[in-house]
Design a protein around this motif. Structure first.
Motif, short mmCIF file in Angstrom:
data_model
loop_
_atom_site.label_atom_id
_atom_site.label_comp_id
_atom_site.label_asym_id
_atom_site.label_seq_id
_atom_site.Cartn_x
_atom_site.Cartn_y
_atom_site.Cartn_z
N GLY A 39 59.59 38.59 35.08
CA GLY A 39 59.07 39.92 34.83
C GLY A 39 57.61 39.90 34.44
O GLY A 39 56.84 40.80 34.81
N THR A 42 55.53 38.83 37.68
CA THR A 42 55.50 39.85 38.73
C THR A 42 54.79 41.12 38.29
O THR A 42 54.59 42.03 39.09
CB THR A 42 56.93 40.22 39.16
OG1 THR A 42 57.64 40.75 38.04
CG2 THR A 42 57.68 39.02 39.71
N ASP A 44 56.04 43.19 36.09
CA ASP A 44 57.01 44.14 35.56
C ASP A 44 56.75 44.36 34.07
O ASP A 44 56.95 45.45 33.55
CB ASP A 44 58.42 43.59 35.79
CG ASP A 44 59.48 44.65 35.64
OD1 ASP A 44 59.13 45.85 35.69
OD2 ASP A 44 60.66 44.30 35.47
N ARG A 240 54.78 41.00 42.89
CA ARG A 240 54.36 42.14 42.08
C ARG A 240 54.46 43.44 42.87
O ARG A 240 54.87 44.47 42.33
CB ARG A 240 52.92 41.93 41.59
CG ARG A 240 52.85 40.91 40.47
CD ARG A 240 51.42 40.52 40.16
NE ARG A 240 51.38 39.55 39.06
CZ ARG A 240 50.36 38.75 38.80
NH1 ARG A 240 49.29 38.80 39.56
NH2 ARG A 240 50.41 37.90 37.79
N ALA A 243 58.05 44.42 43.01
CA ALA A 243 58.51 44.94 41.73
C ALA A 243 58.04 46.38 41.52
O ALA A 243 58.79 47.23 41.04
CB ALA A 243 58.01 44.04 40.58
N THR A 244 56.80 46.66 41.90
CA THR A 244 56.24 48.00 41.76
C THR A 244 57.00 48.99 42.66
O THR A 244 57.31 50.11 42.26
CB THR A 244 54.75 48.01 42.13
OG1 THR A 244 54.06 47.09 41.28
CG2 THR A 244 54.17 49.39 41.99
N ARG A 247 60.44 50.08 41.19
CA ARG A 247 60.50 50.68 39.85
C ARG A 247 61.04 52.10 39.93
O ARG A 247 60.81 52.81 40.87
CB ARG A 247 59.11 50.70 39.21
CG ARG A 247 58.73 49.34 38.65
CD ARG A 247 57.37 49.39 38.01
NE ARG A 247 56.96 48.09 37.51
CZ ARG A 247 55.80 47.83 36.98
NH1 ARG A 247 54.91 48.77 36.85
NH2 ARG A 247 55.50 46.63 36.54
#
Length: 247
Positions: A39, A42, A44, A240, A243-244, A247
């Motif tokens: 997390g 990445t 997060d 990353r 992950a974005t 979300r």
């Protein structure tokens, strides 16, 4: 206090004059710590963000005790910092800092390998070959996380085989600092197979007593420069972005 054994992790916390005991398998605890690491890498958990123990415990479905121990371990390798009145905060280490750590790690490992080539014992040889075989099993299963932990054991055998306790300690310390990035590298396409092939050459030269060749091989094996560093940064950026997106 944390007590580790081969099969389980026991986390003790004192509360109201009693000791509550939480039993968690070692693999489960590693996964929890690795998930928090991921997390951070990445994005997060952003640089400077406070990591609240209660929120993390809810997110990962565990008590605060293993969360607290995981944060302590991440603090020990520099991924987070404990600040007054804020608690655990994500550290801000850019690519240049990571590159510099890999440069130093490569030199230390090269030194350890050269000494191991000159000083290894019969027991070191047995442990090195055993660790290599476990790496092969993980690579054959295409299990990057399992390969990382077996790869870690492989490198620690080399540190020990140097017969230099101070060097062993320094290598182990920096290896812990770079753990999240070394694990991430293995997700780059073909890196796990390449790593395993490099191990074979390293073993051959250690057991053959070729100190300078071993040093050169470990320098190349560990240092992230040129395309390898670009691949590492690109992997971070891709993860990353993913992950974005989710979300």
């Amino acid at each position: 206090m944390l007590f580790l054994c081969a099969e389980s992790t026991f986390l003790y916390t004192k509360s109201k004059n009693t000791y509550a005991v939480y039993r968690m398998t070692t693999n489960t605890f590693h996964k929890l710590r690795d998930d928090i690491e991921n997390g951070i890498l990445t994005g997060d958990f952003a640089p400077g963000e406070r990591l609240d123990e209660t929120q993390l415990a809810t997110r990962f479905g565990v008590s605060r005790t293993p969360i607290r121990e995981a944060l302590m371990q991440l603090n020990a390798i520099g991924l987070i910092e404990f600040r007054p009145r804020r608690g655990a905060v994500v550290a801000d280490h850019g690519p240049k800092y990571v590159f510099e750590m890999f440069e130093v790690m490569a030199e230390l490992e090269g030194m350890a390998g050269a000494l191991a080539a000159r000083r290894h014992t019969a027991d070191d040889k047995e442990q090195l070959l055993s660790a290599h075989n476990r790496c092969q099993a993980a690579a054959d299963n295409e299990d990057t996380d399992a390969y990382y932990y077996e790869n870690e054991a492989f490198h620690h055998v080399i540190y020990s085989a140097s017969q230099n306790s101070f060097l062993n300690e320094q290598c182990a310390f920096l290896h812990r600092r770079l753990r999240p990035y070394r694990r991430l590298q293995l997700r780059v396409r073909n890196r796990m197979k390449t790593s395993f092939d490099e191990h074979e050459a390293i073993i051959e030269n250690i057991l053959g007593g070729n100190a300078e060749a071993t040093r050169a091989l470990l320098l190349a094996h560990v240092k992230v420069q040129g395309d390898r560093f670009s691949d590492l940064v690109a992997s971070l950026d891709q993860i990353r972005a993913g992950a974005t997106k989710h979300r």
